[in-house]
Write an enzyme that holds these catalytic residues in place. Structure first.
Site, PDB file in Angstrom:
ATOM      1  N   HIS A 240     -54.622 -60.930  62.732  1.00 43.55           N
ATOM      2  CA  HIS A 240     -53.538 -61.431  61.874  1.00 43.55           C
ATOM      3  C   HIS A 240     -53.018 -60.345  60.933  1.00 43.55           C
ATOM      4  O   HIS A 240     -51.952 -59.795  61.154  1.00 43.55           O
ATOM      5  CB  HIS A 240     -54.025 -62.650  61.089  1.00 43.55           C
ATOM      6  N   GLU A 280     -61.090 -69.027  58.987  1.00 45.94           N
ATOM      7  CA  GLU A 280     -59.661 -68.728  59.033  1.00 45.94           C
ATOM      8  C   GLU A 280     -59.289 -67.559  58.116  1.00 45.94           C
ATOM      9  O   GLU A 280     -58.545 -67.712  57.153  1.00 45.94           O
ATOM     10  CB  GLU A 280     -58.833 -69.957  58.675  1.00 45.94           C
ATOM     11  N   HIS A 282     -57.261 -64.534  56.676  1.00 48.07           N
ATOM     12  CA  HIS A 282     -55.855 -64.130  56.738  1.00 48.07           C
ATOM     13  C   HIS A 282     -55.680 -62.742  56.099  1.00 48.07           C
ATOM     14  O   HIS A 282     -55.995 -61.745  56.703  1.00 48.07           O
ATOM     15  CB  HIS A 282     -54.982 -65.187  56.073  1.00 48.07           C
ATOM     16  N   GLU A 297     -58.990 -68.939  54.410  1.00 44.29           N
ATOM     17  CA  GLU A 297     -58.199 -70.122  54.044  1.00 44.29           C
ATOM     18  C   GLU A 297     -59.064 -71.347  53.793  1.00 44.29           C
ATOM     19  O   GLU A 297     -58.629 -72.302  53.156  1.00 44.29           O
ATOM     20  CB  GLU A 297     -57.158 -70.411  55.127  1.00 44.29           C
TER      21      GLU A 297
END
Length: 309
Positions: A240, A280, A282, A297
């Site tokens: 990401h 998650e 990021h 997250e």
């Protein structure tokens, strides 16, 4: 592989959604809380010491505004995009918050500002992901917008390049774009039009490095438009965000696998697993203490000591 020098700790309630990080001029790390509509300040000294007690949080004027990416501005403040209400936010290091509406705010479909970076011209440049435009805002709040050749290209991250221009990824167009501070646009298609470029950072080698989230690759593009790609060991890891490290390597988050990855300039890859499942990861940034921090997250921040990696 796991690292004994990687650990996580909560910074807010799990639903707050730590999303992006930036090092501030005050030596602290600043984090957007995308689901809570707040900005958090994390003193690097407190984090390296192991305790989140000194973490401060600053509410914004709309809890649903969706603060997304954040960057240090030329005026000594932090600037961030508000993806869900079409505004650009500013927070000073003492916590004073302002926001500036974009021309699309409150009129028709959302423009969804997302990536943001400081330009060589003393302004902030940002992407309007849903509107297919690049925006520019002065520190006084004056806004200009530049349409892209492909309206549905979905511009994502943006970074200042070594050539004085701003570079950005075009997620749905499978390309990397460039805009000068005078507004001249260029687009460089990538070999795989479905690779889904997202994260972007300026490298120490004078090139731009980016993630290909749909293809599981890290890419490199020179200011002349020459592209080289590196396939990661797990093509399904969905890289990401990416940042250049002081060690000359490129560090990135693997959203699907819950890992932090590292790619050497020669293309050797390694991955460091985060504790638990569904983290998650990021955004990520290096702190004043030399450690790498990643926003998870699910409600935490991860800290990795590169010396141990």
């Amino acid at each position: 592989m796991a690292s004994p020098r990687l650990r996580t700790f909560p910074v807010s309630d799990p639903a707050a959604g730590p999303y992006a990080l930036a090092a501030g001029p005050d030596g602290a790390l600043w984090c957007t809380l995308v689901h809570a509509g707040r900005i958090a300040r994390l003193p690097a000294a407190g984090l390296s010491g192991g305790g989140p007690a000194a973490v401060e949080e600053f509410p914004l004027d709309d809890a649903g505004c969706g603060p997304s990416l954040i960057t240090a501005g030329p005026d000594g403040a932090l600037w961030f995009t508000r993806m869900r209400d079409d505004r650009i936010g500013r927070i000073s290091t003492d916590g004073c918050v302002r926001s500036f509406p974009l021309p699309a705010a409150g009129r028709g479909p959302a423009a969804a500002p997302y990536g943001i970076a400081a330009g060589a011209d003393g302004a902030l440049w940002f992407t309007l992901s849903a509107a297919g435009r690049i925006g520019r805002i002065t520190t006084g709040g004056e806004v200009a917008e530049f349409p892209l050749p492909q309206a549905d290209a979905f511009p994502a991250f943006i970074a200042a390049g070594p050539d004085g221009a701003l570079w950005f990824t075009l997620h749905r167009a499978g390309a990397v774009g460039r805009i000068t501070t005078g507004g001249d646009l260029s687009v460089y298609p990538l070999p795989d039009p479905d690779c889904g470029p997202v994260g972007l950072t300026a490298g120490s080698d004078g090139a731009l490095w980016f993630t290909e989230i749909a293809a599981g690759r890290i890419g490199r593009i020179t200011t002349g438009g020459e592209v080289r790609e590196f396939l990661l060991p797990d093509p399904g890891c969905r890289p990401h965000a990416v940042t250049a490290g002081p060690d000359g390597a490129y560090w990135f988050t693997e959203w699907a696998t819950g890992r932090i990855g590292r790619l050497s300039p020669e293309g050797r890859a390694a991955a460091y697993e985060l504790p638990g499942t569904g983290s998650e990861p990021h955004g990520l940034a290096f702190g004043a203490d030399g450690a790498l921090y990643a926003a998870l997250e699910h409600g935490a921040i991860a800290r990795l000591d590169p010396a141990g990696a």
